[in-house]
Write an enzyme that holds these catalytic residues in place. Sequence first.
Site, short mmCIF file in Angstrom:
data_model
loop_
_atom_site.label_atom_id
_atom_site.label_comp_id
_atom_site.label_asym_id
_atom_site.label_seq_id
_atom_site.Cartn_x
_atom_site.Cartn_y
_atom_site.Cartn_z
N GLU A 20 15.10 -50.39 21.69
CA GLU A 20 15.46 -49.44 22.74
C GLU A 20 14.73 -49.81 24.02
O GLU A 20 13.55 -50.16 23.99
CB GLU A 20 15.09 -47.99 22.36
CG GLU A 20 15.92 -47.41 21.25
CD GLU A 20 15.63 -45.94 20.99
OE1 GLU A 20 15.31 -45.21 21.96
OE2 GLU A 20 15.73 -45.53 19.83
N GLU A 75 10.84 -44.24 15.36
CA GLU A 75 9.81 -43.56 16.15
C GLU A 75 9.14 -42.41 15.41
O GLU A 75 9.01 -41.30 15.95
CB GLU A 75 10.40 -43.04 17.47
CG GLU A 75 10.87 -44.14 18.39
CD GLU A 75 11.27 -43.63 19.78
OE1 GLU A 75 11.29 -42.41 19.99
OE2 GLU A 75 11.57 -44.47 20.64
C1 BG6 Z 1 13.92 -42.56 22.13
C2 BG6 Z 1 14.79 -42.09 21.00
O1 BG6 Z 1 12.67 -41.98 22.03
O2 BG6 Z 1 14.33 -42.24 23.43
C3 BG6 Z 1 16.25 -41.88 21.35
O3 BG6 Z 1 14.68 -42.96 19.90
C4 BG6 Z 1 16.36 -41.22 22.71
O4 BG6 Z 1 16.85 -41.13 20.35
C5 BG6 Z 1 15.70 -42.14 23.72
O5 BG6 Z 1 17.65 -40.90 23.08
C6 BG6 Z 1 15.83 -41.64 25.15
O6 BG6 Z 1 15.34 -40.35 25.25
P1 BG6 Z 1 16.22 -39.19 25.85
O7 BG6 Z 1 15.47 -37.95 25.54
O8 BG6 Z 1 16.29 -39.48 27.31
O9 BG6 Z 1 17.53 -39.22 25.19
#
Ligand code: BG6
Length: 467
Positions: free
Chosen positions: A367, A163
């Site tokens: 993700e 990202e």
């Molecule tokens: C993504 C990242 O943007 O979102 C992760 O690659 C991150 O590292 C995930 O944990 C979820 O976001 P957050 O802030 O809820 O942990």
Amino acid sequence: MKKFNKDFWWGASSSAFQIEGAWDEAGKGESVADYNSFKHSGQQADTKVASDFYHHYRDDIKLMKQMGMKVYRFSIAWTRIIPDGDGEINQAGIDFYNNVINELLANDIQPFVTLYHFDLPLALAKKYNGWASRDCVAAFRRYAQVCYRAFGDRVKYWQVINEQNLMIRVNERMNMDDVPAAEAEKVRAQMDYHMFLACAYAMADCHEMVDHGKVGPAVSSTMTYPVSDRPQDVWAARMNDNFKTNYALEMYCFGKYPGYYVDYLQKMQIYPETQSSDEAALRAAKPDFIAVNYYRTLAAEYLPVDEQHVWGQRQGDVDFNLNGYFKIQPNEHLQATEYGAQIDPTGFRLVLNDYYEKYRLPMIITENGLGTADELTSDGQIHDQYRIDYLKAHIEACYDAIQDGVELFGYCPWSVMDILSSHQGFKKRYGFIYVDRTDFDLKELRRIPKDSFYWYQQVIKNNGIAD
Ligand code: BG6
């Protein structure tokens, strides 16, 4: 039953600073992610222990195997391999990842490695102001080569930078907090460019150094709806996607910035400094796939300039507004999670179709998930039907996208187990496995599979989901 291709990669994801803990053990250096998390140590959990995967990896991998995972997407901490970013190589760090990789393979789980997930070595931030300097490109290239050499005999799938397109918007992650506002956009544009260059070198090197190696970028996807059918709003929505994600995909896939982005950089007088050899390097890098991270969609309207807000002025960070282009608005047709992410499986199908139409590259989801403050119930379990509902709807969207013609070869939701949120401590959980700790009380860090664990186990076993 919605069945997937028999070779579909069912998996799950994590990142080093969010799962490992042991932040300074066995020679590891401090990263920008550590440094920033320590600033908030009084209010929430930091990276010091996280889920303590560093000490639990054998048992954790057993649970991954039990869930049926075919692939595990995780990141290597640059600061374990080269603690200060560009100096001595730390054999203990290489040993740790060798152990993890070997354990995964012994359990028939394919390692899928990200080289850099928000955790730049702090020493590089101090020494060169990090990505503002070209020296950081050389340091990253060397680090990537060290990893290919150490692990490339067993790791065939690589992601370079997680990202970048989101990270660059957040001053804290870029260690830009002290940069004066007047210079911020120029510095940001230079850092972004250097990361693209580093990524291009790392992709080319992977192809050269890793036998049958495949490599690609991981983007934080954006999918933006216009708030109305006014043509300016439709254009605003398009430009929001262009400025937050598509310009980066253009750079990864074609080695140059698209016209609208060049125009913006030039008119703002922030076009980065380049060298004549860069063009060839950027164009030579050919990703094998695009890794897509997807959590939500946005809506946008046109944002005019006025007396106070001049053209190109940016407000905010992750979901910034840009005068003369776009302003983010809530989408009244969508429900949001308790942390504010608008839930939208149809947007997922749309974004996958969109990227495939534009880039014609295979894709993998690295993700996707639901962040909630899960609580143990009186039976000592986590009954997370809400997560099951979320994941089921998103897997259906993947299935539909595949029927639409998209080449999607895997799904690795976030996150394999509860891990530290990127900026909201340990209360916000995404995992299939509950890690019994709070922000401040580590307890015994016991692992408790949630209902979603057993549900996903069946999805993998059946290679699909029931209608
Ligand atoms: C993504 C990242 O943007 O979102 C992760 O690659 C991150 O590292 C995930 O944990 C979820 O976001 P957050 O802030 O809820 O942990």
